[in-house]
Design an enzyme around this catalytic site. Structure first.
Site, short mmCIF file in Angstrom:
data_model
loop_
_atom_site.label_atom_id
_atom_site.label_comp_id
_atom_site.label_asym_id
_atom_site.label_seq_id
_atom_site.Cartn_x
_atom_site.Cartn_y
_atom_site.Cartn_z
N HIS A 102 -18.58 94.01 93.44
CA HIS A 102 -19.64 94.81 94.07
C HIS A 102 -20.34 94.07 95.20
O HIS A 102 -20.97 94.68 96.05
CB HIS A 102 -20.68 95.23 93.02
CG HIS A 102 -21.49 94.08 92.49
ND1 HIS A 102 -21.19 93.45 91.31
CD2 HIS A 102 -22.55 93.41 93.02
CE1 HIS A 102 -22.06 92.45 91.12
NE2 HIS A 102 -22.88 92.42 92.14
N ASP A 103 -20.22 92.73 95.20
CA ASP A 103 -20.95 91.92 96.19
C ASP A 103 -20.32 91.93 97.57
O ASP A 103 -20.96 91.54 98.54
CB ASP A 103 -20.98 90.45 95.72
CG ASP A 103 -22.28 90.11 95.02
OD1 ASP A 103 -23.24 90.88 95.17
OD2 ASP A 103 -22.32 89.08 94.31
N GLN A 112 -29.40 93.56 99.49
CA GLN A 112 -29.10 92.16 99.17
C GLN A 112 -27.70 91.69 99.54
O GLN A 112 -27.46 90.51 99.61
CB GLN A 112 -29.22 91.94 97.67
CG GLN A 112 -30.58 92.10 97.11
CD GLN A 112 -30.70 91.30 95.82
OE1 GLN A 112 -30.48 90.11 95.84
NE2 GLN A 112 -31.04 91.95 94.74
N GLY A 120 -13.71 75.61 93.38
CA GLY A 120 -12.81 76.19 94.39
C GLY A 120 -13.36 77.47 94.97
O GLY A 120 -14.36 78.01 94.48
N ASP A 121 -12.68 77.92 96.02
CA ASP A 121 -13.10 79.13 96.73
C ASP A 121 -12.01 80.19 96.50
O ASP A 121 -10.85 79.97 96.86
CB ASP A 121 -13.24 78.80 98.22
CG ASP A 121 -13.73 79.97 99.03
OD1 ASP A 121 -13.42 81.13 98.67
OD2 ASP A 121 -14.43 79.74 100.04
#
Ligand SMILES: C[S@@+](CC[C@H](N)C(=O)[O-])C[C@H]1O[C@@H](n2cnc3c(N)ncnc32)[C@H](O)[C@@H]1O
Length: 592
Positions: A499-500, A550, A479-480
């Site tokens: 953190h992403d 990144q 799932g998302d």
């Protein structure tokens, strides 16, 4: 203090020296180690002829001595042999054999780490030896007898004491002087660093000189203690006092030029590790037997000359041990660098060598533009940069392997940072291969854990699953977390997720978690955090730069996380430092 970080690791442990040698006690006390002395009762009477080399004999005796004490007291360090003369005639025959010649002093050391597992005493043996070359001057008979009559040789292994009168007999020493006195402190310290101070995975990419403990100078290790302990580094305190002098030994305001050179050259160390990993050097040396450069070259299908240079570099980095019998993996390499180990960082290293390396070549653009460099480096325009990087199946498995390796490193600390035994269900959002979920299941037999991750991740997690009864407690649900209903749970987990993402996405995700979490339920967040002042020499700062290049997100301090969670209805926010790559925060959902 030189050994402080290693010594600090041992403060909570009972350390026992299994040797009565006063010289060895003095060396270790001077290094700041606190220990008990429990001399071994093991008789030094192994048959020397049955050992292929003197150091094999020394190591086995050391191990048997240490094991004897470990069995008796359940924790120990120590053990060494060099022969002592029985009488003056014996001392004379020993010393006259050494007269005018070079000889080797071998010390075998065995470290026994004891722990209790399920009520059973578990002993891990780690052993090594140190060789030092000593050359005696050509001495007259008269002088030899004068030395023997001084009485000094009688209680000394080898028949002389280099630290006292015997020092006059010695023309030169090649290697560790303290090894001749009685204990190879330098090698011992490196071994302890390797055992109790494995590098954080982000440090493997980092260029700081604390990256690989076994090659640290003592000065480097003391810097690391400041990093971990959260105090200011020596460089800071001196800057605080406004020192600006350039000192003769190459320091400016406490910063050593050698440390600077290590930073300048840091990429070479990383690249040596990447290349050795890619060429499977640590797998080639996997069975523990030493191999020559020629043998390794044959195994990895490379030139002898080039392989020799690479192996030497790895030895200098503390990844390999080099002896006259050849090269072999250090324990650090066996545990983390072989591609097949439980804690293998092989995929993480390959991922760093390709994706991360590539992205970092665009660091300047990232700094100028203030954004991640995926489009420039990888041609990806994905909304979530971390998803756009793993395009082919190979790349995808490498990405999953990298996340798995990193997650395994901290899983135990995350699972045990708080007592979670009151929960019966947990949902690890973005739980990837389930490394943390399995650790939670192992730690809390009454807990069912759902790993919720994107369908393309869940379809490939099978190969990362361990065996064991706890696997039944873990379920994978695709799932998302931005779109789909979150599985029900008493405890939600966001490990290395927040953190992403951009601030906007972080708020969106936390509000979804908050909406799903029942009052009284909890949220556990694991993240690498910044210190409050965002000063240098803190582990969060290089990852913070990493995130600029990144991802879309950013690192935060603990108080920033606290405010973030409170803004989404979580109170009683508690934080626990794990001493590892991440800190852990636990917060309780209150009535809306
Ligand atoms: C940096 S990894 C963290 C993995 C793991 N939690 C850990 O601590 O090592 C981020 C994870 O979030 C997952 N993820 C990213 N976007 C997601 C989404 N929209 N829904 C669910 N999972 C997502 C990724 O697939 C990946 O497994």
């Amino acid at each position: 203090m030189a050994l402080y970080p290693v010594v600090r690791k041992l403060l909570q442990k009972r350390v026992v020296l299994a040797s009565a040698s006063p010289r060895r006690q003095e060396i270790l006390s001077n290094a700041g180690l606190r220990f008990e002395v429990v001399p071994s009762r093991f008789k030094e009477q192994l048959n020397k002829a049955s050992f292929p080399t003197p150091y094999a004999y020394a190591m086995e005796t050391a191990k048997q001595k240490a094991l004897d004490v470990a069995r008796r007291v359940h924790q120990a360090v120590g053990g060494l042999i060099l022969e002592k003369p029985m009488d003056k005639q014996d001392a004379y025959s020993m010393l006259s054999r050494l007269n005018g010649k070079e000889h080797s002093v071998f010390t075998g050391v065995a470290i026994i780490h004891c722990s209790y597992q399920d009520g059973r005493l578990d002993m891990e043996v780690s052993e090594f030896y140190e060789e030092t070359l000593v050359k005696f001057s050509q001495l007259s008979e008269e002088l030899l007898w004068e030395y023997i009559h001084s009485g000094e040789p009688m209680d000394k292994a080898g028949g002389y004491g280099i630290q006292a009168l015997g020092g006059m007999l010695v023309e030169y020493v090649r290697g560790d002087f303290l090894n001749v006195v009685g204990f190879p402190l330098n090698h011992f310290c490196k071994k302890l660093a390797e055992l109790y101070f494995p590098p954080r995975p982000e440090n493997v990419q980092r260029v700081k000189h604390d990256s690989i403990p076994p090659v640290d100078t003592f000065e480097g290790l003391s810097d690391l203690s400041d990093v971990e302990g959260g105090g200011s580094s020596p460089a800071h305190s001196q800057q605080g006092h406004g020192t600006k002098d350039t000192h003769a030994k190459g320091t400016v305001a406490g910063l050593h030029s050698s440390a600077l050179l290590e930073v300048i050259d840091g990429f070479k160390a990383s690249k040596a590790l990447f290349t050795a990993s890619k060429m499977k050097v640590f797998d080639a040396l996997g069975d523990g037997a030493p191999l020559s450069a020629v043998d390794v070259a044959r195994k990895i299908d490379a030139s002898e000359h080039g392989t020799g240079r690479l192996l030497d570099a790895c030895a200098a980095l503390g990844l390999l041990e080099k002896t006259h019998r050849g090269y072999r993996n250090t324990e650090l390499a066996s545990r983390y660098l072989r591609s097949d180990g439980e804690f293998s960082l092989h995929s993480l290293i390959l991922h760093s060598d390709t994706h991360v390396w590539n992205l970092f070549t665009h660091l300047e653009s990232a700094v100028r533009e203030g954004t991640h460099q995926h489009p420039r480096a990888l041609g990806s325009t994905a909304d979530d940069p971390s998803q756009g990087t793993c395009r082919s199946q190979d790349q995808k498995l490498r990405c999953l392997g990298a996340m798995h390796g990193l997650s395994k490193l901290s899983a135990h600390q995350v699972a045990t940072a708080f007592d979670l035994s009151q929960f019966t269900s947990a949902c690890d959002l973005g739980g990837c291969t389930g490394a943390l979920a399995h650790e939670l299941a192992r730690e809390y037999p009454g807990l069912k854990v759902t790993v919720f991750d994107l369908p393309e991740v869940i379809e490939d997690v099978k190969r990362f699953q361990p065996n064991g009864p706890q696997t039944e407690q873990v379920t994978f649900v695709p799932g998302d977390f931005f779109k789909d209903r979150l599985p029900e749970a008493d405890l939600y987990i966001l490990s290395r997720i927040l953190h992403d993402w951009s601030d906007e996405k972080v708020h969106e995700l936390l509000s979804r978690v908050s909406g799903s979490c029942k009052p009284g339920g909890c949220l556990l967040v694991a993240e690498s955090t910044l210190d409050e002042e965002k000063q240098a020499a803190r582990p969060g700062l290089l990852p913070s730069l990493d995130l600029l290049v990144q991802a879309q997100g950013r690192a935060r301090s603990l108080s920033e996380y606290r405010h973030l969670l409170q803004a989404h209805g979580f109170t009683d926010v508690r934080a626990a430092g794990t001493g590892n790559i991440v800190d852990v925060i636990l917060a309780t959902r209150t009535e809306p």
